[in-house]
Scaffold this motif. Structure first.
Motif, PDB file in Angstrom:
ATOM      1  N   GLU A  35       5.510   1.474  24.842  1.00 42.87           N
ATOM      2  CA  GLU A  35       4.192   1.596  24.206  1.00 42.87           C
ATOM      3  C   GLU A  35       4.315   1.757  22.689  1.00 42.87           C
ATOM      4  N   VAL A  36       5.180   2.675  22.250  1.00 45.04           N
ATOM      5  CA  VAL A  36       5.262   2.932  20.809  1.00 45.04           C
ATOM      6  C   VAL A  36       5.985   1.799  20.082  1.00 45.04           C
ATOM      7  N   ILE A  37       6.937   1.150  20.744  1.00 45.23           N
ATOM      8  CA  ILE A  37       7.597  -0.005  20.119  1.00 45.23           C
ATOM      9  C   ILE A  37       6.603  -1.157  19.955  1.00 45.23           C
ATOM     10  N   ALA A  38       5.727  -1.326  20.947  1.00 46.49           N
ATOM     11  CA  ALA A  38       4.684  -2.351  20.827  1.00 46.49           C
ATOM     12  C   ALA A  38       3.749  -2.026  19.663  1.00 46.49           C
ATOM     13  N   ARG A  39       3.405  -0.758  19.498  1.00 49.88           N
ATOM     14  CA  ARG A  39       2.568  -0.356  18.365  1.00 49.88           C
ATOM     15  C   ARG A  39       3.280  -0.642  17.052  1.00 49.88           C
ATOM     16  N   ALA A  40       4.588  -0.392  17.037  1.00 49.81           N
ATOM     17  CA  ALA A  40       5.359  -0.636  15.821  1.00 49.81           C
ATOM     18  C   ALA A  40       5.290  -2.108  15.436  1.00 49.81           C
ATOM     19  N   HIS A  41       5.483  -2.986  16.408  1.00 47.99           N
ATOM     20  CA  HIS A  41       5.450  -4.420  16.097  1.00 47.99           C
ATOM     21  C   HIS A  41       4.033  -4.869  15.701  1.00 47.99           C
ATOM     22  N   ALA A  42       3.025  -4.217  16.231  1.00 54.94           N
ATOM     23  CA  ALA A  42       1.654  -4.565  15.857  1.00 54.94           C
ATOM     24  C   ALA A  42       1.407  -4.282  14.377  1.00 54.94           C
ATOM     25  N   ILE A  43       1.819  -3.108  13.894  1.00 50.94           N
ATOM     26  CA  ILE A  43       1.588  -2.792  12.487  1.00 50.94           C
ATOM     27  C   ILE A  43       2.528  -3.588  11.588  1.00 50.94           C
ATOM     28  N   LEU A  44       3.760  -3.837  12.041  1.00 48.92           N
ATOM     29  CA  LEU A  44       4.675  -4.653  11.251  1.00 48.92           C
ATOM     30  C   LEU A  44       4.142  -6.071  11.089  1.00 48.92           C
ATOM     31  N   SER A  45       3.528  -6.607  12.117  1.00 52.01           N
ATOM     32  CA  SER A  45       2.937  -7.945  12.030  1.00 52.01           C
ATOM     33  C   SER A  45       1.798  -7.967  11.025  1.00 52.01           C
ATOM     34  N   LYS A  46       0.972  -6.917  11.035  1.00 51.77           N
ATOM     35  CA  LYS A  46      -0.129  -6.840  10.058  1.00 51.77           C
ATOM     36  C   LYS A  46       0.414  -6.708   8.635  1.00 51.77           C
ATOM     37  N   MET A  47       1.462  -5.912   8.463  1.00 55.19           N
ATOM     38  CA  MET A  47       2.085  -5.782   7.146  1.00 55.19           C
ATOM     39  C   MET A  47       2.662  -7.110   6.681  1.00 55.19           C
ATOM     40  N   GLU A  48       3.315  -7.821   7.589  1.00 55.29           N
ATOM     41  CA  GLU A  48       3.904  -9.118   7.252  1.00 55.29           C
ATOM     42  C   GLU A  48       2.827 -10.083   6.763  1.00 55.29           C
ATOM     43  N   GLN A  49       1.699 -10.114   7.454  1.00 61.01           N
ATOM     44  CA  GLN A  49       0.602 -10.981   7.046  1.00 61.01           C
ATOM     45  C   GLN A  49       0.042 -10.550   5.691  1.00 61.01           C
ATOM     46  N   HIS A  50      -0.116  -9.251   5.507  1.00 56.83           N
ATOM     47  CA  HIS A  50      -0.675  -8.731   4.252  1.00 56.83           C
ATOM     48  C   HIS A  50       0.226  -9.060   3.074  1.00 56.83           C
ATOM     49  N   LEU A  51       1.531  -9.035   3.287  1.00 55.48           N
ATOM     50  CA  LEU A  51       2.494  -9.232   2.202  1.00 55.48           C
ATOM     51  C   LEU A  51       2.748 -10.702   1.880  1.00 55.48           C
ATOM     52  N   ALA A  52       2.139 -11.599   2.619  1.00 56.17           N
ATOM     53  CA  ALA A  52       2.311 -13.024   2.329  1.00 56.17           C
ATOM     54  C   ALA A  52       1.791 -13.321   0.919  1.00 56.17           C
ATOM     55  N   GLY A  53       2.671 -13.791   0.073  1.00 55.35           N
ATOM     56  CA  GLY A  53       2.258 -14.134  -1.285  1.00 55.35           C
ATOM     57  C   GLY A  53       2.148 -12.956  -2.229  1.00 55.35           C
ATOM     58  N   ARG A  54       2.592 -11.778  -1.809  1.00 54.27           N
ATOM     59  CA  ARG A  54       2.542 -10.611  -2.699  1.00 54.27           C
ATOM     60  C   ARG A  54       3.824  -9.809  -2.559  1.00 54.27           C
ATOM     61  N   GLU A  55       4.156  -9.054  -3.605  1.00 51.27           N
ATOM     62  CA  GLU A  55       5.395  -8.289  -3.606  1.00 51.27           C
ATOM     63  C   GLU A  55       5.204  -6.841  -3.183  1.00 51.27           C
ATOM     64  N   TRP A  56       4.018  -6.299  -3.419  1.00 52.72           N
ATOM     65  CA  TRP A  56       3.741  -4.885  -3.130  1.00 52.72           C
ATOM     66  C   TRP A  56       2.485  -4.775  -2.294  1.00 52.72           C
ATOM     67  N   LEU A  57       2.300  -3.642  -1.647  1.00 46.41           N
ATOM     68  CA  LEU A  57       1.135  -3.474  -0.773  1.00 46.41           C
ATOM     69  C   LEU A  57      -0.172  -3.509  -1.542  1.00 46.41           C
ATOM     70  N   VAL A  58      -0.167  -2.945  -2.767  1.00 45.14           N
ATOM     71  CA  VAL A  58      -1.384  -2.889  -3.585  1.00 45.14           C
ATOM     72  C   VAL A  58      -1.035  -3.310  -5.007  1.00 45.14           C
ATOM     73  N   GLY A  59      -1.768  -4.278  -5.537  1.00 41.19           N
ATOM     74  CA  GLY A  59      -1.590  -4.630  -6.939  1.00 41.19           C
ATOM     75  C   GLY A  59      -0.277  -5.338  -7.238  1.00 41.19           C
ATOM     76  N   ASP A  60       0.105  -5.293  -8.509  1.00 41.61           N
ATOM     77  CA  ASP A  60       1.257  -6.053  -8.983  1.00 41.61           C
ATOM     78  C   ASP A  60       2.528  -5.226  -9.135  1.00 41.61           C
ATOM     79  N   GLY A  61       2.468  -3.949  -8.787  1.00 39.03           N
ATOM     80  CA  GLY A  61       3.636  -3.085  -8.905  1.00 39.03           C
ATOM     81  C   GLY A  61       3.645  -2.045  -7.813  1.00 39.03           C
ATOM     82  N   PRO A  62       4.702  -1.249  -7.737  1.00 41.34           N
ATOM     83  CA  PRO A  62       4.785  -0.232  -6.685  1.00 41.34           C
ATOM     84  C   PRO A  62       3.747   0.862  -6.873  1.00 41.34           C
ATOM     85  N   THR A  63       3.233   1.354  -5.764  1.00 44.20           N
ATOM     86  CA  THR A  63       2.307   2.486  -5.762  1.00 44.20           C
ATOM     87  C   THR A  63       2.766   3.472  -4.690  1.00 44.20           C
TER      88      THR A  63
END
Length: 203
Positions: free
Chosen positions: A124-152
């Motif tokens: 169950e928790v490994i499946a949850r981990a892959h779910a959020i990792l997949s969302k992060m992977e999609q969010h990071l497409a074309g960007r280097e950081w989670l928010v904006g142009d630098g680390p936060t």
């Protein structure tokens, strides 16, 4: 400043990491959680929830790792790490919530099973981990950081448990953008590593 921490806690690591990234002088105080020191009256006086980390800034006591990140960024006047504008601040807060929610109940929980023998259902928790990792992977497409142009502080909050996810049998190999983010954090001046455990896929 004093930081009460436990070396195997990802929550504690994110606070220690940010103190180091900001180059803020501080004293690290190890809390012997295996011996129950976090449940003793002197520690509970600092944090009634009995959790690490706790920051003591000359009598100003801040508990909760994400609250510590916010406090340190604000005190240091570092709007690069925590934007002052409403949109930027909200974007960072969204990822702090992810760190406290999906990451805590996914990769962090999976690691708790292998490192601390926590009684979660691994599938169950490994499946949850892959779910959020997949969302992060999609969010990071074309960007280097989670928010904006630098680390936060969003990147700091996410880093520790995602980086050590293989310890909880969560395979990161299918997430190149996530891995690239982890390497960028590790390349920041002042980076300090999270103590590794040879367990799970990291064995």
């Amino acid at each position: 400043m004093k930081l009460y921490h436990y070396a195997l806690s990802g929550h504690a690591h994110r606070a220690a990491l940010f103190l180091s990234l900001l180059d803020i002088p501080h004293q690290m105080i190890e809390v012997d959680m295996a011996a129950g020191a976090h449940k003793q009256p002197d520690f509970l006086a600092l944090n009634p929830f009995g959790q690490v980390p706790v920051l003591d800034d000359d009598g100003v006591v801040i508990a909760d790792s994400n609250a510590i990140l916010v406090y340190l960024a604000k005190k240091a006047g570092r709007s690069d790490w925590l934007p002052d504008d409403a949109r930027g601040a909200a974007a960072v807060q969204r990822w702090l919530s992810v760190a406290a929610g999906e990451v805590a109940y996914g990769p962090a929980a999976a690691r708790l099973i292998t490192v601390f023998n926590a009684r979660f259902h691994a599938d169950e928790v490994i499946a949850r981990a892959h779910a959020i990792l997949s969302k992060m992977e999609q969010h990071l497409a074309g960007r280097e950081w989670l928010v904006g142009d630098g680390p936060t502080i969003a990147d700091v909050a996410i880093y520790s448990y995602v980086a050590q996810a293989p310890e909880g049998n969560v395979d990161l190999s299918g997430y190149p953008a996530v891995n690239a983010l982890l390497r960028r954090v590790e390349a920041l001046p002042g980076f300090v590593p999270f103590k590794k455990t040879a367990i799970g896929l990291a064995a």
